[in-house]
Motif scaffolding. Structure first.
Motif, PDB file in Angstrom:
ATOM      1  N   LEU A   4       0.572  -1.193  -0.693  1.00 43.85           N
ATOM      2  CA  LEU A   4       0.233  -0.242  -0.166  1.00 43.85           C
ATOM      3  C   LEU A   4       0.696   1.228  -0.385  1.00 43.85           C
ATOM      4  O   LEU A   4       1.723   1.860   0.525  1.00 43.85           O
ATOM      5  N   SER A   5       1.036   2.014  -0.729  1.00 44.42           N
ATOM      6  CA  SER A   5       1.209   2.570  -0.342  1.00 44.42           C
ATOM      7  C   SER A   5       0.434   4.592  -0.912  1.00 44.42           C
ATOM      8  O   SER A   5      -1.001   4.683  -1.948  1.00 44.42           O
ATOM      9  N   LYS A   6       0.972   5.787  -0.003  1.00 47.74           N
ATOM     10  CA  LYS A   6       0.473   6.868   0.509  1.00 47.74           C
ATOM     11  C   LYS A   6       0.528   7.990  -1.106  1.00 47.74           C
ATOM     12  O   LYS A   6       1.557   7.766  -1.031  1.00 47.74           O
ATOM     13  N   CYS A  45       0.979   0.725 -10.072  1.00 45.34           N
ATOM     14  CA  CYS A  45       0.147   1.057  -9.500  1.00 45.34           C
ATOM     15  C   CYS A  45      -1.957   0.145 -10.337  1.00 45.34           C
ATOM     16  O   CYS A  45      -1.629   0.236 -10.813  1.00 45.34           O
ATOM     17  N   LEU A  52      -7.804   8.482   2.310  1.00 49.98           N
ATOM     18  CA  LEU A  52      -8.237   8.698   3.791  1.00 49.98           C
ATOM     19  C   LEU A  52      -8.653  10.084   4.308  1.00 49.98           C
ATOM     20  O   LEU A  52      -9.108  11.330   5.203  1.00 49.98           O
ATOM     21  N   ARG A  73      -4.372   5.887  -0.591  1.00 47.63           N
ATOM     22  CA  ARG A  73      -3.638   5.026  -0.983  1.00 47.63           C
ATOM     23  C   ARG A  73      -3.790   4.346  -2.252  1.00 47.63           C
ATOM     24  O   ARG A  73      -5.345   3.705  -2.028  1.00 47.63           O
TER      25      ARG A  73
END
Length: 211
Positions: A4-6, A45, A52, A73
């Motif tokens: 998971l990347s923000k 991706c 968020l 995310r």
């Protein structure tokens, strides 16, 4: 394999989508922009995981679209070095084996990363591991491999002089950095994200060998 990347981005919502809820409109726009795209030094991706934070929407004069600062995310494909994955052989050549997964194709096993004793058979277009019995690595067979290296290639637009200079500085036969000169223009053919993998330890190779 998946992380998971923000991200934080200013998301544009067109007036035609104002009938949707803010969250639904943001989800559609984020997936349209990022899904199946490579982000440099992040990975491939796949899709939105969650949102968020959502800021206030601002409408620019003469545009009519809403611009919303959004923190979210994404699910990203980025296996770690040493991770064992499974895919399918897409093609074989004297240089090695190309492998594909359901959603990712830029995987390469160089010949030096194959089992000791492997030879390429041109008439079969396949690699053979010479043991007590010949074990073939054929196209479309399911294969298990280990990640050895990941390569990110910046595909930002460059002028011809810059590309030629880069080509001259990287003329080491690295297949991931090749440049192609066609029709008077230079094109970068290296994929934005690729994996160099190996198949030379116990348990690696065709899945059927070890069943």
């Amino acid at each position: 394999m998946f992380v998971l990347s923000k991200f934080s981005d200013l998301v544009r919502i067109e007036p035609s989508k104002f009938s949707k809820s803010t969250e639904e409109a943001l989800e559609d726009e984020i997936n349209a922009k990022y899904a199946n795209k490579v982000v440099q030094d992040v990975g491939l991706c796949l899709c939105l995981f969650d949102i968020l934070e959502v800021g206030d929407g601002l409408i620019r004069h003469g545009d009519g679209s809403a611009y919303i600062n959004t923190v979210f995310r994404l699910i990203v494909f980025r296996p770690f070095v040493g991770e064992v994955l499974v895919g399918w052989i897409s093609s074989c050549s004297e240089e090695g084996i190309r492998v594909r997964m359901d959603f990712f194709d830029d995987i390469f096993i160089p010949k030096e990363n194959l089992f000791e004793g492997c030879i390429f058979v041109p008439s079969e277009q396949a690699w053979v591991w010479r043991t007590e019995h010949d074990l073939y690595l054929d196209t479309n067979e399911k294969i298990r491999f280990k990640v050895e290296q990941e390569i990110f290639t910046d595909q930002s637009p460059q002028g011809p002089k810059n590309i030629l200079a880069e080509e001259g500085n990287n003329g080491d036969e690295n297949a991931q950095q090749q440049m192609l000169l066609q029709g008077g223009s230079v094109q970068n053919i290296a994929p934005p994200y690729s994996l160099v993998v190996s198949c030379q330890t116990y348990g690696m190779g065709l899945v059927t060998w070890w069943d």
